[in-house]
Every structure is written in structure tokens, then in C-alpha cells.
Motif scaffolding. Structure first.
Motif, PDB file in Angstrom:
ATOM      1  N   PHE A 375       0.845  -1.187   0.000  1.00  0.00           N
ATOM      2  CA  PHE A 375       0.000   0.000   0.000  1.00  0.00           C
ATOM      3  C   PHE A 375       0.883   1.240   0.000  1.00  0.00           C
ATOM      4  CE2 PHE A 375       0.768  -0.843   4.503  1.00  0.00           C
ATOM      5  CZ  PHE A 375       1.041   0.409   5.023  1.00  0.00           C
ATOM      6  N   THR A 376       0.300   2.370  -0.420  1.00  0.00           N
ATOM      7  CA  THR A 376       0.950   3.677  -0.355  1.00  0.00           C
ATOM      8  C   THR A 376       0.098   4.575   0.520  1.00  0.00           C
ATOM      9  OG1 THR A 376       1.910   3.437  -2.569  1.00  0.00           O
ATOM     10  CG2 THR A 376       1.737   5.673  -1.679  1.00  0.00           C
ATOM     11  N   ALA A 377       0.711   5.210   1.518  1.00  0.00           N
ATOM     12  CA  ALA A 377      -0.020   6.028   2.477  1.00  0.00           C
ATOM     13  C   ALA A 377       0.435   7.476   2.404  1.00  0.00           C
ATOM     14  CB  ALA A 377       0.172   5.493   3.894  1.00  0.00           C
ATOM     15  N   SER A 378      -0.494   8.383   2.669  1.00  0.00           N
ATOM     16  CA  SER A 378      -0.213   9.814   2.736  1.00  0.00           C
ATOM     17  C   SER A 378      -0.834  10.369   4.014  1.00  0.00           C
ATOM     18  CB  SER A 378      -0.787  10.528   1.512  1.00  0.00           C
ATOM     19  OG  SER A 378      -0.600  11.934   1.599  1.00  0.00           O
ATOM     20  N   VAL A 379      -0.063  11.164   4.752  1.00  0.00           N
ATOM     21  CA  VAL A 379      -0.512  11.744   6.018  1.00  0.00           C
ATOM     22  C   VAL A 379      -0.355  13.262   5.946  1.00  0.00           C
ATOM     23  CG1 VAL A 379      -0.221  11.802   8.524  1.00  0.00           C
ATOM     24  CG2 VAL A 379       0.244   9.684   7.267  1.00  0.00           C
ATOM     25  N   THR A 380      -1.428  13.989   6.213  1.00  0.00           N
ATOM     26  CA  THR A 380      -1.385  15.446   6.294  1.00  0.00           C
ATOM     27  C   THR A 380      -1.737  15.864   7.710  1.00  0.00           C
ATOM     28  OG1 THR A 380      -1.975  15.745   3.970  1.00  0.00           O
ATOM     29  CG2 THR A 380      -2.353  17.613   5.431  1.00  0.00           C
ATOM     30  N   PRO A 399      -2.593  -0.776  14.001  1.00  0.00           N
ATOM     31  CA  PRO A 399      -3.169  -1.871  14.768  1.00  0.00           C
ATOM     32  C   PRO A 399      -3.230  -3.197  14.028  1.00  0.00           C
ATOM     33  CG  PRO A 399      -4.916  -0.507  13.881  1.00  0.00           C
ATOM     34  CD  PRO A 399      -3.628   0.150  13.485  1.00  0.00           C
ATOM     35  N   GLY A 400      -2.992  -3.184  12.723  1.00  0.00           N
ATOM     36  CA  GLY A 400      -3.213  -4.396  11.943  1.00  0.00           C
ATOM     37  C   GLY A 400      -1.965  -5.126  11.511  1.00  0.00           C
ATOM     38  N   GLY A 401      -0.832  -4.818  12.136  1.00  0.00           N
ATOM     39  CA  GLY A 401       0.407  -5.509  11.781  1.00  0.00           C
ATOM     40  C   GLY A 401       1.058  -4.990  10.515  1.00  0.00           C
ATOM     41  N   GLN A 402       0.696  -3.782  10.056  1.00  0.00           N
ATOM     42  CA  GLN A 402       1.313  -3.225   8.860  1.00  0.00           C
ATOM     43  C   GLN A 402       2.793  -2.932   9.106  1.00  0.00           C
ATOM     44  OE1 GLN A 402      -1.565  -2.103  10.281  1.00  0.00           O
ATOM     45  NE2 GLN A 402      -2.925  -1.151   8.766  1.00  0.00           N
ATOM     46  N   VAL A 403       3.578  -3.093   8.055  1.00  0.00           N
ATOM     47  CA  VAL A 403       5.020  -2.837   8.124  1.00  0.00           C
ATOM     48  C   VAL A 403       5.354  -1.738   7.138  1.00  0.00           C
ATOM     49  CG1 VAL A 403       7.328  -3.800   7.805  1.00  0.00           C
ATOM     50  CG2 VAL A 403       5.517  -5.212   8.799  1.00  0.00           C
ATOM     51  N   GLY A 443       4.216   0.618   2.266  1.00  0.00           N
ATOM     52  CA  GLY A 443       4.233  -0.392   3.304  1.00  0.00           C
ATOM     53  C   GLY A 443       3.556  -1.661   2.847  1.00  0.00           C
ATOM     54  N   ALA A 444       3.451  -2.605   3.744  1.00  0.00           N
ATOM     55  CA  ALA A 444       2.804  -3.879   3.439  1.00  0.00           C
ATOM     56  C   ALA A 444       1.884  -4.263   4.581  1.00  0.00           C
ATOM     57  CB  ALA A 444       3.839  -4.982   3.206  1.00  0.00           C
ATOM     58  N   ALA A 445       0.684  -4.704   4.233  1.00  0.00           N
ATOM     59  CA  ALA A 445      -0.265  -5.188   5.222  1.00  0.00           C
ATOM     60  C   ALA A 445       0.082  -6.618   5.617  1.00  0.00           C
ATOM     61  CB  ALA A 445      -1.687  -5.120   4.672  1.00  0.00           C
ATOM     62  N   ALA A 446      -0.319  -7.004   6.834  1.00  0.00           N
ATOM     63  CA  ALA A 446      -0.086  -8.380   7.274  1.00  0.00           C
ATOM     64  C   ALA A 446      -0.876  -9.357   6.420  1.00  0.00           C
ATOM     65  CB  ALA A 446      -0.462  -8.531   8.749  1.00  0.00           C
ATOM     66  N   VAL A 447      -2.070  -8.948   5.994  1.00  0.00           N
ATOM     67  CA  VAL A 447      -2.919  -9.750   5.126  1.00  0.00           C
ATOM     68  C   VAL A 447      -3.359  -8.862   3.963  1.00  0.00           C
ATOM     69  CG1 VAL A 447      -5.052 -11.088   4.940  1.00  0.00           C
ATOM     70  CG2 VAL A 447      -3.743 -11.122   7.071  1.00  0.00           C
ATOM     71  N   ALA A 448      -3.161  -9.332   2.738  1.00  0.00           N
ATOM     72  CA  ALA A 448      -3.527  -8.541   1.571  1.00  0.00           C
ATOM     73  C   ALA A 448      -4.987  -8.135   1.641  1.00  0.00           C
ATOM     74  CB  ALA A 448      -3.266  -9.332   0.290  1.00  0.00           C
ATOM     75  N   GLY A 449      -5.238  -6.843   1.398  1.00  0.00           N
ATOM     76  CA  GLY A 449      -6.596  -6.339   1.390  1.00  0.00           C
ATOM     77  C   GLY A 449      -7.116  -5.907   2.740  1.00  0.00           C
ATOM     78  N   GLU A 450      -6.363  -6.177   3.843  1.00  0.00           N
ATOM     79  CA  GLU A 450      -6.797  -5.779   5.177  1.00  0.00           C
ATOM     80  C   GLU A 450      -5.863  -4.683   5.692  1.00  0.00           C
ATOM     81  OE1 GLU A 450      -7.211  -9.037   7.843  1.00  0.00           O
ATOM     82  OE2 GLU A 450      -8.450 -10.227   6.459  1.00  0.00           O
ATOM     83  N   HIS A 451      -6.411  -3.491   5.873  1.00  0.00           N
ATOM     84  CA  HIS A 451      -5.586  -2.339   6.229  1.00  0.00           C
ATOM     85  C   HIS A 451      -6.322  -1.467   7.241  1.00  0.00           C
ATOM     86  CE1 HIS A 451      -2.411   0.593   5.717  1.00  0.00           C
ATOM     87  NE2 HIS A 451      -3.323   1.535   5.550  1.00  0.00           N
TER      88      HIS A 451
END
Length: 466
Positions: A375-380, A399-403, A443-451
């Protein structure tokens, strides 16, 4: 190169049932140096065949395709970093200059390889040449041209100490509109003391976005006048052109690569996807996965800008390829989902007192496909207090184990367990009252599609609303 078709005026996207404007291709910049030809451009010219497949004859190009695949050449104009922001030394590491540090959506890493058999333009030191940079899409900005110093060893990785800035131009003229073989052009007088093989590095710095583009062009100062060697033949070619568009009316189109939502704002996003690498493809359809309706069609461009979206709303889109000669379409890609940012200036429906350092956060993340964990994340972050925040640091929990892939862009991002910390860059350390800072990361989610969305945002230790 296929010309971009006229774009649809509006389309329906996602379950929200909104009417979405589709900008013309000028809405986002893409391109590469075509004189002196960049590695990605010349390898595309060298490898493009009459069938539309890419089969490089040049050994350096063939090895690059073996290492990085053909997707980068089908998208030769996409050697980019959406958050480059004009940064060079200290941001792009030595040895990764030609691909801008590898922060873009396509793998151009093999085009950093130090070797002497890349396609080469022959030039004369001290002479003035018209440099040309393709404007596959247009935007205002600056072109910085570097040439390696005398004594440069082309068999060693390219470093910033090897490069000298020799020219810079802002908003040069172009030969015509975007989406074809038109280009920006300007005159560059090359250093008079160069001999032998060198690299010209061109850095396109957009002025209306943090997006930057990168081109490494191999040249030899031997008294030449722009001739090109290394394109699958032994005769210098002063004006290389690719093979004609493929004619394969009975060949079914292959499935495109993953769809990515980039530059997400409160009201729009830029969609990009991998070019289908098999079959006969004359164009692409962006699909509403909920209804199967075509949102917009292109005639070969693997990108489109969508505007007119609602803030803080989640949308989805997928893509299929077409063969207009037969009417056949490919399988549809996995859908990409993205959430638009909050609109600046929106009143807070649940106002809270503003303690010192109070802040508001808008977070958006787009997945790389339902079957892909990336995934690609943006924070403002907006400073809603009455005092400036100095040496800012933003912290939150996943909270979901994202790296997180560190270090990110427009901030130095680190992670310890579930805790993520973003520290200001040297060029943007303070946040004035009412001002905002934006940073991002992959980043990468612990499970694809769950973020699951992050929680516990703080700015310099003070809690933020989000």
C-alpha cells in the motif's frame, strides 16, 4: 508511441454513484529525455518490435529487461518519484541516481548499471545542442542538467560527486500537446573539457507538485554531432524512431498489471497501472468494480486523472485491456481502493479545545490490489493551535500488523513494533499556526486487502483529531 485519445468528459465511479470529471492527460506530468536519449527511452526504441512486444537487441538493454522486466519499458516515461520535491544528494543515494532512488511505481533499478554498451549519443565538447524532453504529459517546472566530471569512470556506480550542474531552465517551450512524440526543448552548452564516455543526468522538477522525473543519457565526446550507436545496428542513427504500432487484429489482449492510486487529494487521484505485456492491446478501460461500467477509456496510456470526488470518501477502480480491432477485452485487474483526504477548511463537526500543539490529521492509503499486500499512504497534519510547532514529529500506531518501508518521503519514517514515527526533513522543520505538512510512505499489510486505519496520532506528543 500511440497518441492519447480524447478523454471522456465525465464518468460514474464507485458505490457512491458520483459524477467524476476526467482530466485530459496534461493533468499529470510524465516523460523522459529523448535527446540525448535516456537509457529507458533508447531501450524502448531498441526493443520495440512490429508485433508490439519488447525484445531488445542492445546487450545492456537486454540485461536490464532480464533484471527488471519489460513493464518499465512499456512505461518508459514513468521513471518518477511522486514525492521527489527537487531533492538530490542526501535523498537519492549514490548508485541509484538514474532511477531516482527507486521510489516510483515501476522498476528502473537495472538502468543504474555501470557499463559502456548502453545506446550512446555522440557529441562534441563545448558545443551547444537542443536538448529535448518528451512531454507525454505536461506541467510547469524546471529541468536541471548535470554532466559527469572529467575523469569519470563509466564502469563505477554513478555518485553525486561525479556530477556537475551545467544548465537549468524553467518552463521551456514545447513542440505541441502531450501524449505523443512532442517534447520540451531548450539549448544547452556542454562543458568544453570533456573527453570520452560520460553520463548526462536530467532532473525534471515539477513546480505544481512534488513529483520528479529522472533520465540518465549515455554520451561520448568524440567530435560527433548527435549520432546514435548501440540500437541493434552498427550504423549511427541521428534520429532513432521506434517500430510502428502493432497490427495484430486477431490476438486477444493480455491483462494489465496492478492498478495504483497516486497523489490522492480531497477531490481526486491519479490512477496508473502496468501495461499488458501480452496480446494485442489498443487501449484500456477503467472499470467500476461494483457495476462493471466503464468509467473512462484510453487509447493506450496506462494512466488517468480523476477529479470531482467527494472528500473523505472511499472509491474503487479496476482496469481491463482492449483490442479495438476485434472488440475483445481482457480479464479485469484486482480493484484498487483509496480514500480521499479531508478538505482543507472544512468545519470540525465535533470541535474540541485547542491545547498547545493541537492538530488535525488526514490519512489516506491506497492498496496495490486485492491480492497484493502493498500500500501507499499519505498523512497530512495541520497545526490547529495558536503557536508554531518547531522540530515537528508525528507518531501513531498501526493496529493491523502493517510494516512500513522506511524512510518514506517528506519525512524520515521509522517503526518500532506497531509504533510509527515521522520526523521532519531538514528543509521543513516548523509548522506555523493553521499550516500543514504532508508526508508519505509505502508499506505492506499483514494480510492482503486488510488495512485497519492507524490510531493515536500525536504531533510533538500532543494528541491529534483525525
Amino acid at each position: 508511441m500511440r497518441r492519447l485519445a480524447a478523454w471522456a468528459a465525465a464518468a460514474v465511479l464507485g458505490a457512491a454513484g458520483l459524477v467524476v470529471a476526467v482530466d485530459p492527460p496534461a493533468a499529470d506530468a510524465h516523460g523522459a529525455e529523448v535527446f540525448p536519449g535516456s537509457r529507458q527511452y533508447f531501450c524502448w526504441v531498441d526493443g520495440t518490435t512490429a508485433s508490439g512486444a519488447i525484445d531488445p537487441q542492445n546487450p545492456a538493454c537486454a540485461d536490464a529487461v532480464a533484471a527488471s522486466g519489460v513493464t518499465s519499458l512499456y512505461n518508459w516515461f514513468g521513471n518518477l518519484d511522486s514525492n521527489g520535491a527537487g531533492r538530490t544528494e542526501g535523498y537519492i543515494p549514490d548508485g541509484r541516481i538514474c532511477d531516482g532512488g527507486g521510489n516510483g511505481p515501476y522498476d528502473f533499478s537495472a538502468y543504474n548499471e555501470p557499463r559502456t554498451d548502453w545506446p550512446t549519443t555522440h557529441l562534441t565538447a563545448g558545443e551547444t545542442y537542443e536538448f529535448q524532453h518528451n512531454n507525454w504529459a505536461q506541467h510547469p517546472g524546471r529541468f536541471d542538467v548535470y554532466v559527469t566530471t572529467e575523469g569519470f569512470d563509466p564502469l563505477q556506480p554513478l555518485g553525486w560527486d561525479d556530477l556537475k550542474l551545467v544548465d537549468s531552465v524553467t518552463d521551456p517551450p514545447d513542440t505541441g500537446g502531450p501524449g505523443g512524440t512532442n517534447y520540451y526543448y531548450w539549448d544547452v552548452t556542454l562543458p568544453a573539457d570533456r573527453t570520452g564516455r560520460h553520463i548526462v543526468f536530467t532532473h525534471w522538477v515539477r513546480s505544481d507538485s512534488a513529483e520528479n522525473f529522472y533520465s540518465c543519457s549515455d554520451v561520448v565526446f568524440d567530435g560527433g554531432d548527435g549520432e546514435v550507436t548501440g540500437l541493434g545496428d552498427t550504423d549511427p542513427d541521428p534520429d532513432p524512431t521506434p517500430s510502428p504500432d502493432p497490427v495484430c487484429p486477431d490476438e486477444a489482449p493480455g491483462t494489465p498489471g496492478d492498478v495504483m492510486a497516486m497523489d490522492v487529494t480531497a477531490t481526486g487521484t491519479h490512477l496508473m497501472w502496468g501495461v499488458a505485456e501480452s496480446g494485442c492491446v489498443t487501449g484500456y478501460d477503467v472499470i467500476d468494480p461494483g457495476t462493471g461500467a466503464v468509467i473512462v477509456a484510453t487509447d493506450g496510456a496506462p494512466m488517468v486523472d480523476l477529479t470531482g470526488l467527494e472528500p473523505e470518501t472511499t472509491y474503487s477502480a479496476s482496469v481491463r485491456a482492449r483490442n479495438d480491432s476485434t472488440g475483445a477485452v481482457s480479464a479485469t485487474t484486482d480493484a484498487v481502493s483509496f480514500t480521499t483526504l479531508a478538505e482543507d477548511g472544512d468545519p470540525d463537526p465535533d470541535p474540541t479545545p485547542d491545547p498547545s500543539g493541537a492538530c488535525e490529521v488526514s490519512y489516506a492509503a491506497s492498496s496495490w490490489g486485492a491480492q497484493h499486500p502493498g500500500f501507499t499512504a499519505s498523512v497530512t497534519v495541520t497545526n490547529t493551535s495558536d503557536a508554531a510547532v518547531t522540530d515537528w514529529t508525528v507518531a501513531f500506531d498501526y493496529p493491523g500488523g502493517q510494516v512500513v518501508d522506511v524512510p518514506g518521503w517528506s519525512a524520515s519514517v521509522s517503526q518500532d513494533g506497531t509504533a510509527v514515527t515521522a520526523t521532519h526533513p531538514a528543509w521543513s522543520s516548523d509548522v506555523a499556526p493553521g499550516a500543514s505538512v504532508t508526508f508519505g510512505f509505502n508499506g505492506a499489510a499483514a494480510v492482503a486487502g486488510e488495512h485497519p486505519a492507524p490510531t493515536g496520532f500525536t504531533l510533538n506528543g500532543s494528541a491529534c483529531t483525525s
